[in-house]
Design an enzyme around this catalytic site. Structure first.
Site, PDB file in Angstrom:
ATOM      1  CD  GLN A  88      72.840  67.208  96.697  1.00 50.02           C
ATOM      2  OE1 GLN A  88      73.526  67.871  95.905  1.00 50.02           O
ATOM      3  NE2 GLN A  88      72.014  66.266  96.292  1.00 50.02           N
ATOM      4  CG  ASP A  91      82.784  67.696 103.174  1.00 52.49           C
ATOM      5  OD1 ASP A  91      82.576  68.903 103.461  1.00 52.49           O
ATOM      6  OD2 ASP A  91      82.669  67.251 102.014  1.00 52.49           O
ATOM      7  CG  HIS A 106      72.172  63.868 101.743  1.00 51.71           C
ATOM      8  ND1 HIS A 106      72.697  63.937 100.460  1.00 51.71           N
ATOM      9  CD2 HIS A 106      70.824  63.910 101.601  1.00 51.71           C
ATOM     10  CE1 HIS A 106      71.699  64.016  99.585  1.00 51.71           C
ATOM     11  NE2 HIS A 106      70.563  63.994 100.260  1.00 51.71           N
ATOM     12  CB  CYS A 114      71.149  55.512 119.318  1.00 51.91           C
ATOM     13  SG  CYS A 114      70.512  53.959 120.014  1.00 51.91           S
ATOM     14  CB  SER A 174      75.034  64.769  89.375  1.00 52.43           C
ATOM     15  OG  SER A 174      74.162  64.174  90.328  1.00 52.43           O
ATOM     16  CB  ALA A 216      83.556  74.310  92.518  1.00 50.80           C
TER      17      ALA A 216
END
Length: 229
Positions: A88, A91, A106, A114, A174, A216
């Site tokens: 999600q 980066d 995402h 464009c 989450s 994590a």
């Protein structure tokens, strides 16, 4: 060969210094979500939106993969496992850690889109509302990010992978945002084992066969060592 689908969220990149999606006050890095993460916000004020994502792009470029990213890349390199990462996050820390099979559902900060013709190209470090599309010339350049109200990318491919998975692992998310929040149920119905690795119990934590909670950067390397031993 075990087929593993890994879903990652903001929690895995937070330990690399990238701020999580939103705080409890509904603001995202001091901006209203509606102003910087919706098509309407971009149409209303493209200068603000580009300035916001230029800052996020710079922050992501300066961040480095943490032990959780590196552990997932090592898992992908184990010939006994077929790993697909569905993230999600926008980066590129998974790729810079060495992972090759990554779906950015995402979108990504490294991409430009464009609005007029749908053409995509690599984003420069800074984007501006005056940038012209290389394909059609329209001045409707936007970040290649999936905003609220838009459909995430490559969903059919993701659902197909979930149906074929032996194990589904959710890391640092989450469990509040659909469709990703429903992946555990999709995978479970198809017969996969399910595992949550999260700082705190997610909204859907009870749906998982097993849940482990903590940073994590500690949980993911430990889990990878277990299944690769």
């Amino acid at each position: 060969m075990a087929k593993i689908v890994v879903l990652t969220g903001a929690g895995i990149s937070a330990e690399s210094g990238i701020r999580t999606f939103r705080a409890s006050d509904g603001l995202w890095e001091d901006h209203r979500i509606e102003d910087v993460a919706t098509p309407e916000g971009w149409l209303r004020n493209p200068i603000l939106v580009h300035r916001f994502y230029n800052m996020r792009r710079k922050a992501a470029a300066e961040a480095t993969p943490n032990p959780a990213h590196l552990a997932l890349a090592a898992l992908e390199g184990d010939p006994r496992h077929e790993v697909l990462i569905v993230t999600q996050n926008v980066d590129d820390l998974h790729e810079r850690a060495g992972s090759q099979r990554v779906i950015h559902m995402h979108g990504t900060l490294t991409g430009a889109l464009c609005h007029a013709c749908g053409f995509r190209w690599p984003a420069p470090p800074e984007m501006h509302h005056t940038d012209a599309c290389p394909a059609c010339g329209a001045h409707t350049t936007r970040p290649d990010i999936v905003w609220f109200g838009e459909m995430p990318y490559r969903m059919e491919e993701i659902w197909s992978a979930l149906r074929a998975a032996d194990l589904f692992v959710s890391i640092g998310t989450s469990g509040n945002v659909y469709p990703a929040a429903g992946f555990v149920q999709d995978a479970s119905r198809a017969g996969a084992e399910t595992l949550e690795l999260n700082l705190d119990p997610s909204t859907g934590s009870d749906w998982f066969d097993e849940a482990r909670h903590g940073p994590a950067s500690e949980l993911v390397p430990q889990w990878v060592r277990e299944i690769c031993s």
